[in-house]
Design a protein around this motif. Structure first.
Motif, PDB file in Angstrom:
ATOM      1  N   UNK A   1       0.837  -1.205   0.000  1.00 25.82           N
ATOM      2  CA  UNK A   1       0.000   0.000   0.000  1.00 25.82           C
ATOM      3  C   UNK A   1       0.869   1.250   0.000  1.00 25.82           C
ATOM      4  N   UNK A   2       1.961   1.230   0.768  1.00 23.20           N
ATOM      5  CA  UNK A   2       2.878   2.377   0.778  1.00 23.20           C
ATOM      6  C   UNK A   2       3.477   2.606  -0.607  1.00 23.20           C
ATOM      7  N   UNK A   3       3.828   1.541  -1.289  1.00 22.79           N
ATOM      8  CA  UNK A   3       4.364   1.668  -2.646  1.00 22.79           C
ATOM      9  C   UNK A   3       3.298   2.188  -3.610  1.00 22.79           C
ATOM     10  N   UNK A   4       2.075   1.698  -3.444  1.00 19.94           N
ATOM     11  CA  UNK A   4       0.948   2.136  -4.267  1.00 19.94           C
ATOM     12  C   UNK A   4       0.756   3.644  -4.166  1.00 19.94           C
ATOM     13  N   UNK A   5       0.801   4.158  -2.941  1.00 19.09           N
ATOM     14  CA  UNK A   5       0.581   5.588  -2.705  1.00 19.09           C
ATOM     15  C   UNK A   5       1.619   6.430  -3.435  1.00 19.09           C
ATOM     16  N   UNK A   6       2.812   5.903  -3.587  1.00 20.95           N
ATOM     17  CA  UNK A   6       3.889   6.658  -4.224  1.00 20.95           C
ATOM     18  C   UNK A   6       3.827   6.651  -5.745  1.00 20.95           C
ATOM     19  N   UNK A   7       2.992   5.779  -6.334  1.00 20.97           N
ATOM     20  CA  UNK A   7       3.055   5.647  -7.791  1.00 20.97           C
ATOM     21  C   UNK A   7       1.703   5.773  -8.492  1.00 20.97           C
ATOM     22  N   UNK A   8       0.595   5.411  -7.846  1.00 23.19           N
ATOM     23  CA  UNK A   8      -0.699   5.399  -8.526  1.00 23.19           C
ATOM     24  C   UNK A   8      -1.526   6.647  -8.219  1.00 23.19           C
ATOM     25  N   UNK A   9      -2.451   6.937  -9.089  1.00 26.50           N
ATOM     26  CA  UNK A   9      -3.257   8.149  -8.990  1.00 26.50           C
ATOM     27  C   UNK A   9      -4.017   8.209  -7.672  1.00 26.50           C
ATOM     28  N   UNK A  10      -4.011   9.379  -7.008  1.00 19.56           N
ATOM     29  CA  UNK A  10      -4.789   9.516  -5.772  1.00 19.56           C
ATOM     30  C   UNK A  10      -6.292   9.596  -6.030  1.00 19.56           C
ATOM     31  N   UNK A  11      -6.699   9.579  -7.296  1.00 16.80           N
ATOM     32  CA  UNK A  11      -8.134   9.604  -7.608  1.00 16.80           C
ATOM     33  C   UNK A  11      -8.811   8.265  -7.308  1.00 16.80           C
ATOM     34  N   UNK A  12      -8.029   7.200  -7.160  1.00 18.35           N
ATOM     35  CA  UNK A  12      -8.615   5.910  -6.799  1.00 18.35           C
ATOM     36  C   UNK A  12      -9.143   5.983  -5.367  1.00 18.35           C
ATOM     37  N   UNK A  13     -10.433   5.721  -5.192  1.00 21.15           N
ATOM     38  CA  UNK A  13     -11.065   5.840  -3.864  1.00 21.15           C
ATOM     39  C   UNK A  13     -11.158   4.464  -3.226  1.00 21.15           C
ATOM     40  N   UNK A  14     -10.126   4.056  -2.539  1.00 25.50           N
ATOM     41  CA  UNK A  14     -10.083   2.722  -1.943  1.00 25.50           C
ATOM     42  C   UNK A  14     -10.974   2.651  -0.708  1.00 25.50           C
ATOM     43  N   UNK A  15     -11.546   1.475  -0.456  1.00 24.14           N
ATOM     44  CA  UNK A  15     -12.485   1.314   0.659  1.00 24.14           C
ATOM     45  C   UNK A  15     -11.800   0.845   1.939  1.00 24.14           C
ATOM     46  N   UNK A  16     -10.889  -0.123   1.821  1.00 21.91           N
ATOM     47  CA  UNK A  16     -10.128  -0.596   2.980  1.00 21.91           C
ATOM     48  C   UNK A  16      -8.866  -1.286   2.485  1.00 21.91           C
TER      49      UNK A  16
END
Length: 442
Positions: free
Chosen positions: A16-31
């Motif tokens: 998840x930490x890696x995801x935050x650094x590379x993927x768009x923050x527009x993705x609205x994850x639920x959990x």
């Protein structure tokens, strides 16, 4: 990050930490679910934790994750070819899928099929076809609707303001209240059905003051409103809407992207209303996770000229064979009946649960498209948003995958073939999570 990291193991947290650094923050994850594998109605995360799936990838995995028949068909197709471009050439996989969709179409007579890659592309195609056929440029949609995020479909989407913020609409759309009898926003006459109230509002106010019906190309509506809260329309609404459309030469487009392909116990949710649409939008459950969507319409409506619309990847042969096999599995394994049977069992269990849980304000749905609305008080119907959010998180941490809809609702959309023992295990986890949420927020 809007959600808690609780529930994710060390491998999941690192990803998840890696995801935050590379993927768009527009993705609205639920959990904090980080998936490693899935099978049937079960999912495992990267830390080896197992979950019962009551969401099916947002009503996509209608025959379950990795159904053996679908896996075999996809592998076989990949060994042949996986792209040519249906807009320019021919291949049997798309033809056979089109023929199968013709067989289950919710309208009489011969139909034609257009293929895209997603639900929002299906809606865009329907918008363009309606303009092409009628020569009109205005539309009617509904508050609470979700039809996609590309600019044309976003013009209709009205479930969350954040989805529309900073974007100009691509199409001129006039929105009406959806016929939600649990939360009516229009004043009803004594003993009047709320579906009639909404249609009267359209005819007596909107058409009289702000919108000429002769300017309207189409009405776009969900047979059961999805992201808006899994709302079943008031009885009689669709029959009156069909009559209004016929009288004014307006096309009726139904968005079956979430409700179609057996989800409600019929091939299409509109069939519960005994009304035939002019255009059907489909995606999600048709492809078992492969990217495919499209529209169905009678030949007399889908008569646009070559080049009027197209797609490089729409109807991709791998996605087409996945969809064809999915439809065959639903038919051969009698999953329409299974959806009705399992859905009724879950609905009965939730209604019985409501006798013990005052926050469970409303239970609604058809087949395995089930919604629940959570309230602080049943009389005032004050929305219990924090309670709902806590319930979802608690369920996740204890092995059940749920997702929200609407402001304060939860949806239950497991695979149509979910085994009974997993339904019971999932309902047990759900009630335990509900008990914990009520202890904190009621």
């Amino acid at each position: 990050m809007k959600f808690s990291m609780a529930g994710a193991g060390p491998v999941g947290q690192e990803l998840i930490k890696r995801d935050i650094n590379v993927l768009s923050p527009s993705y609205a994850r639920e959990y904090a679910l980080v998936v490693e594998k899935a099978e049937g109605s079960e999912v495992w995360d990267v830390d080896g934790r197992r979950y019962i799936d009551f969401m099916a990838g947002i009503a996509v995995q209608n025959v379950g994750h990795r159904h053996p028949r679908v896996v075999e068909a996809v592998k076989e197709q990949i060994d042949k070819f996986w792209h040519v471009c249906l807009a320019d050439f021919y291949y049997p996989q798309a033809i056979e899928l089109g023929e199968k969709l013709q067989q289950v179409a919710p309208m009489d007579g011969r139909t034609r099929v257009y293929f895209g890659n997603s639900g929002t592309e299906a809606v865009e195609a329907a918008i363009k076809l309606a303009m092409y056929k009628t020569g009109r440029t205005r539309f009617i949609g509904f508050f609470g609707a979700f039809h996609g995020r590309t600019l044309g479909s976003l013009s209709f989407t009205a479930s969350k303001s954040v989805q529309r913020a900073n974007y100009l609409p691509g199409v001129k759309v006039y929105h009406l209240p959806f016929p939600n009898a649990y939360r009516p926003v229009l004043v009803q006459q004594a003993d009047e059905n709320y579906g009639d109230t909404v249609i009267d509002y359209l005819e007596d106010l909107v058409f009289r003051t702000t919108l000429s019906p002769e300017d309207v190309a189409a009405v776009l509506v969900e047979p059961i409103q999805g992201e808006g809260g899994y709302i079943v329309p008031a009885p009689g609404f669709f029959s009156r809407l069909r009559e209004v459309c016929d009288r004014h030469g307006i096309l009726l487009i139904v968005d079956e992207i979430q409700s179609g392909v057996g989800r409600t116990g019929k091939w299409w949710a509109i069939e519960h209303e005994d009304v035939q649409p002019d255009i059907v939008c489909f995606a999600k459950g048709v492809g078992s996770g492969m990217p495919i969507g499209g529209i169905l319409a009678p030949e007399a409506i889908m008569d646009w000229k070559p080049g009027s619309h197209g797609s490089t990847f729409g109807g991709n042969p791998v996605a087409a064979i996945s969809a064809l096999t999915t439809l065959q599995v639903i038919e051969e394994e009698n999953l329409l009946a299974k959806a009705n049977e399992t859905g009724q069992h879950i609905m009965d269990a939730l209604v019985e649960m409501a006798g013990r849980h005052p926050s469970l304000g409303d239970v609604r749905g058809r087949g395995l498209m089930i919604g629940m609305e959570f309230v602080k008080d049943r009389e005032s119907k004050e929305r219990a948003v924090k309670l709902r959010d806590h319930l979802i998180q608690h369920a996740f941490e204890n092995g059940l995958l749920l997702i929200p809809c609407g402001t304060n609702s939860i949806r239950i959309t497991p695979p149509l073939n979910i085994p009974h023992n997993l339904v019971e295990e999932g309902l047990h986890i759900f009630e335990a999570a509900l008990t914990d949420a009520e202890a904190k927020y009621l």
